[in-house]
Design a protein around this motif. Structure first.
Motif, PDB file in Angstrom:
ATOM      1  N   PRO A 261      84.851 106.756  36.102  1.00 22.83           N
ATOM      2  CA  PRO A 261      84.650 108.197  36.341  1.00 22.83           C
ATOM      3  C   PRO A 261      85.071 109.030  35.132  1.00 22.83           C
ATOM      4  N   SER A 262      84.182 109.878  34.664  1.00 20.80           N
ATOM      5  CA  SER A 262      84.482 110.686  33.473  1.00 20.80           C
ATOM      6  C   SER A 262      85.666 111.612  33.701  1.00 20.80           C
ATOM      7  N   ALA A 263      85.944 111.946  34.961  1.00 15.64           N
ATOM      8  CA  ALA A 263      87.084 112.811  35.258  1.00 15.64           C
ATOM      9  C   ALA A 263      88.404 112.152  34.878  1.00 15.64           C
ATOM     10  N   ASN A 264      88.403 110.817  34.808  1.00 19.13           N
ATOM     11  CA  ASN A 264      89.629 110.084  34.479  1.00 19.13           C
ATOM     12  C   ASN A 264      89.763 109.784  32.988  1.00 19.13           C
ATOM     13  N   TRP A 265      88.738 110.043  32.223  1.00 14.38           N
ATOM     14  CA  TRP A 265      88.790 109.752  30.786  1.00 14.38           C
ATOM     15  C   TRP A 265      89.934 110.522  30.129  1.00 14.38           C
ATOM     16  N   PRO A 266      90.566 109.935  29.104  1.00 11.81           N
ATOM     17  CA  PRO A 266      90.211 108.689  28.406  1.00 11.81           C
ATOM     18  C   PRO A 266      90.734 107.415  29.071  1.00 11.81           C
ATOM     19  N   ALA A 267      91.366 107.527  30.256  1.00 10.35           N
ATOM     20  CA  ALA A 267      91.826 106.325  30.952  1.00 10.35           C
ATOM     21  C   ALA A 267      90.643 105.595  31.593  1.00 10.35           C
ATOM     22  N   HIS A 268      90.788 104.292  31.716  1.00  9.98           N
ATOM     23  CA  HIS A 268      89.711 103.469  32.291  1.00  9.98           C
ATOM     24  C   HIS A 268      90.292 102.431  33.245  1.00  9.98           C
ATOM     25  N   HIS A 269      91.101 102.895  34.184  1.00  8.86           N
ATOM     26  CA  HIS A 269      91.708 101.974  35.138  1.00  8.86           C
ATOM     27  C   HIS A 269      90.623 101.286  35.969  1.00  8.86           C
ATOM     28  N   GLY A 270      90.733  99.972  36.068  1.00 11.19           N
ATOM     29  CA  GLY A 270      89.781  99.206  36.853  1.00 11.19           C
ATOM     30  C   GLY A 270      88.483  98.892  36.153  1.00 11.19           C
TER      31      GLY A 270
END
Length: 413
Positions: A261-270
């Motif tokens: 989900p782009s809302a979580n960027w720059p994190a990429h959990h999962g």
């Protein structure tokens, strides 16, 4: 009847590179002439013959005509009156459209020697547009001759080919063949640069194309962009001379970051779990060989765990081994470690570089695996003869104990 060395042998000799294979064109001859001289026919689509002594290929000079979409839609014409220039004009790039006679003289009607000096890939004629494989071949050449650039007019022609759907007619086996060969060149990222520039990558590998523009945490990824990271990883694999399954795993390992989900960027959990499905999708579509497919899937799923290996408990490490079938296939597990090493080192930005960073996880997990494999599972099974359902648990526990001891000894050193 005259024979000429053509194509890559002429090009590579002019570049000062070793020449591995010689292809020959024969002008002024018929199939009967070749048979009379002892040549053995092997061509399916057009007359190609093997020399009776050297077994090198000799093709009769030919012309061709496009009759259907894709790279198989051609009708070939050979006769004794087809000229050398007519044969050369159907070739893909000017640097491949030269011929050398027995006396060493070079026939270069389309400027191949000039383009070698300029370090340019330029199409010979508009016939280039009739065969979509030529886009893949040019991209592969870019990975081999990484200081060459694509002529603007050639890039525009390839863009038109993509827009007209020619790339969509490529068959899976040929796409995989060219990608695999390009991955084995010394600068594989250049292949994907060319495919992106002309718009072909999004048609061939949309899962990979989606990674450009996707940010990662700058603290861990100074290059930030995920697509840039993947290119650094595959170039690292080439620099370390890794084999094809490892290089393909490097290419595929982060596909999940394209769908987080782009809302979580720059994190990429999962992203690891998300990537598994995408890798399987790519491998099914391109009919990737089993060895490369299985390693790519495993690397996509486990590279995060391998990266955290120094923090994992012995029980978690043994479970990782079991999940990866490492006891039966230790060599494949090592391949995954090598791919993950490239992932760790393929992080290069303006202010920081991990290109030569140590990767202690590799030795750490190999030490643990050697210890776990040293457990005598057969002996444990014999000891559970009266309660066989406990065998897997007992074997697992013994392996955990062995790993604990080995890692404790490692720490002491």
């Amino acid at each position: 009847m005259q024979t000429y060395v053509v194509g890559g042998a002429v090009r590579d000799a002019l570049l000062g590179l070793p020449v591995k294979d010689h292809d020959h064109v024969v002008v002024g001859a018929t199939p009967d002439d070749m048979l009379a001289k002892g040549f053995r026919p092997v061509g399916k689509d057009f007359p190609v013959f093997l020399h009776p002594q050297t077994q090198e290929e000799y093709a009769l000079a030919r012309t061709e005509r496009k009759t259907a979409p894709g790279y198989k839609g051609f009708v070939f014409h050979t006769s004794a009156d087809v000229t050398l220039e007519e044969d050369l004009v159907r070739r893909d790039l000017t640097i491949n459209a030269m011929a050398r006679a027995d006396d060493g003289s070079i026939t270069d009607p389309y400027g191949g020697q000039r383009d070698i000096q300029l370090r340019i890939f330029r199409h010979v004629s508009d016939a280039f547009a009739e065969d979509p494989v030529r886009i893949l071949r040019l991209a592969r050449f870019a990975a081999r001759f990484s200081d060459f650039t694509v002529a603007p007019e050639t890039n525009e022609l390839m863009k038109r080919m993509v827009a007209e759907g020619e790339v969509d007619a490529l068959v899976a086996e040929r796409v995989w063949q060219e990608l695999a060969r390009g991955l084995m060149e010394h600068k594989p990222s250049r292949m994907f640069d060319v495919l992106r520039d002309c718009g072909a990558l999004v048609r061939i590998l949309p899962e990979l194309d989606a990674l450009w523009g996707v940010p990662q945490p700058e603290k861990w990824h100074p290059e930030v962009d995920t697509g840039v990271h993947i290119m650094q990883v595959i170039d690292c694999a080439a620099r370390l001379e890794r084999e094809l399954p490892v290089r393909f795993a490097c290419l595929m390992h982060d596909l999940g970051k394209g769908v987080t989900p782009s809302a979580n960027w720059p994190a990429h959990h999962g992203h690891e779990g998300l990537g598994v499905k995408l890798v399987e999708q790519v491998c099914k579509r391109l009919r990737v060989p089993t060895e490369s497919r299985d390693l790519a899937v495993m690397t996509a799923r486990e590279h995060g765990n391998v990266g955290r290996a120094l923090q994992l408990r012995a029980n978690t490490i043994v479970t990782l081994f079991e999940r990866c079938d490492a006891f039966r296939k230790p060599a494949r597990f090592t391949q995954m470690l090598l791919a993950t090493e490239c992932d760790a080192r393929g992080r290069i930005g303006p202010e920081a570089s991990y290109a030569d960073a140590p990767f202690p996880q590799l030795a750490h997990l190999e030490t643990a695996l050697a210890a776990a494999r040293g457990v005598n599972a057969g002996e444990i099974a014999q000891g559970c003869a009266d309660n066989p359902q406990r065998i897997p648990e007992r074997v697992h526990m013994a392996r955990v104990s062995a790993v604990k001891a080995a890692l404790k000894e490692e720490e002491a050193e």
